[in-house]
Enzyme design. Structure first.
Site, PDB file in Angstrom:
ATOM      1  CD  GLU A   1     -44.682 -66.103 -48.203  1.00 19.82           C
ATOM      2  OE1 GLU A   1     -45.713 -66.029 -47.514  1.00 19.82           O
ATOM      3  OE2 GLU A   1     -43.733 -65.299 -48.110  1.00 19.82           O
ATOM      4  NE  ARG A   2     -46.842 -62.738 -52.737  1.00 19.82           N
ATOM      5  CZ  ARG A   2     -46.503 -61.459 -52.867  1.00 19.82           C
ATOM      6  NH1 ARG A   2     -46.017 -61.022 -54.025  1.00 19.82           N
ATOM      7  NH2 ARG A   2     -46.634 -60.625 -51.863  1.00 19.82           N
TER       8      ARG A   2
END
Length: 429
Positions: A287-288
């Site tokens: 996600e990051r």
């Protein structure tokens, strides 16, 4: 392996070319200028091959024809048609770029997902790319990696094809970045889990068909008592309390959800019971990195549009751009963007593909990307003057949307704590 990969990519590009040529591309999609990011104008990219750029170009056609013409409308309405947009992207293969071929994916490595994330940054808002990212790189990585064959067929395959919309149920009131303190419980009764509790800030929540739910499945230690469960959103006892009105990310629907004795089959458990916290931390890595890739293109576009506007706008009888403080500041910001891209994002993705733990590096990248996006938005909006304070220009939308990056997916302070942990400087409890 290389031959198989090339075959998959070639087939996909042929499919995309066919799809994008069936209809005439929308003319004059926007009166605003289109620009290419720095990574697209060089053949000497640290990570990308010609296949990556071909993938990006195919996605760009879909964005220009089927998404950007409607963004202003969806922003005004506070929601976009997720099933329609996801089906379009699913048909073209963009919802499962690094997912297994047997479940509708392309079987490519994570660098192709980052290429897609960067290209999605050309959508003229932050909400729609974020919603797509939830589907591709936030709610489904653990399912693809640890889920049973039956579970992948029921939830992963239709998500990749765009037939189902996914959401991620982690954050709660009082438990956002501090994932270990969530209160939602899933108590085993026979061959079912009975779920009670609630989730907050759930992207895609009002339209989702299923949720990747993080819940406590035992009374053990907080890092070992959680599990990930595929929860159908049409289950009795699932209540959408409200669609949250947000400062930014307007076109992305965000829900508060409650669970009242929701019964879910135990077979919907992803992987092993009690491993949910670990699985979710792995999902956070993707996600990051995905979010960082996406914001790079957005920042590039804001810089370019600001350059063009300040070249035309005059103050004290000369273009705003010609004032040294302006063009020097834009040069500084562009330098910071390139440093983030070339020295942070690309090397980390390369390490992640090789199976390395990039938690520390991904946290550093997200911290820097969040703070830099705030600098870019604030500085560029200033140079637009009063026009920048209206809702008529992209820079004001970016200013609002980008603020979430330092909050969602782990706040800046959490990123700093993770970095300190790896530096062994975090105070001992």
């Amino acid at each position: 392996m290389a031959q198989r990969l090339n075959l998959v990519v070639s087939r996909h590009f042929s499919k995309l070319t066919s799809l994008s040529s069936t209809g005439k591309l929308a003319e004059n999609v926007s009166s605003k200028p289109k620009t290419a990011s720095g990574s697209e104008i060089t053949a000497d990219h640290l990570l990308y091959t010609p296949e990556h750029f071909a993938l990006k170009e195919s996605l760009k056609k879909i964005i220009d024809q089927d998404i950007n013409p409607y963004v202003d409308q969806w922003e005004a309405e506070g929601i976009f048609p997720a099933h329609k947009v996801f089906k379009l992207l699913g048909n073209a293969g963009f919802l499962g770029v690094n997912k297994p071929v047997e479940y509708g994916g392309l079987g490519l490595d994570f660098s192709y997902s980052i290429a897609v994330s960067e290209e999605l940054g050309n959508i003229r808002c932050g909400g729609i790319p974020m919603a797509i990212g939830v589907q591709t790189d936030m709610a489904t990585p653990a399912l693809a990696r640890f889920g049973s064959t039956e579970l992948k067929k029921e939830f992963l395959l239709p998500s990749i094809m765009g037939d189902k919309v996914a959401c991620l149920g982690v954050s709660e009131v009082g438990a956002g970045s501090d994932v270990a303190t969530i209160k939602t419980n899933a108590v085993r009764e026979g061959d079912e889990y009975v779920v009670n509790g609630g989730k907050m800030w759930t992207t895609n929540g009002t339209q989702a068909d299923w949720m990747c739910l993080l819940a406590n499945t035992s009374d053990g230690p907080s890092h070992k008592n959680k599990s990930l469960i595929c929860l159908p959103m049409n289950s009795p006892g699932v209540h959408i309390a409200r669609k949250i009105d947000k400062m930014g990310m307007r076109s992305s629907d965000t829900a508060e959800v409650f669970f009242d004795d929701v019964r879910v089959p135990c077979k919907n458990l992803i992987g092993q019971e009690g491993m949910g916290f670990t699985y979710q931390m792995l999902q956070f890595q993707e996600e990051r990195l995905w979010a960082c890739g996406n914001i790079l293109t957005m920042m590039d576009n804001i810089i370019q549009e600001t350059i063009q506007y300040t070249r035309q706008r005059k103050i004290f009888k000369m273009p705003v751009l010609y004032h040294q403080s302006v063009h020097f500041r834009l040069a500084e910001l562009e330098t910071e963007i390139e440093l983030l891209r070339s020295s942070s994002i690309a090397p980390q993705v390369a390490l992640y593909i090789k199976g390395n733990d990039v938690t520390k590096l991904a946290s550093m990248a997200k911290l820097k990307a969040g703070r830099l996006s705030r600098e870019v938005g604030d500085s560029c909006l200033q140079y637009w003057g009063g026009m920048g304070f209206t809702s008529d220009v992209l820079v004001s939308r970016f200013y609002r949307d980008a603020r979430l990056l330092s909050i969602g997916g782990g706040a800046d302070e959490v990123m700093l704590s993770i970095i300190c942990k790896y530096m062994d400087t975090l105070p001992k409890k």
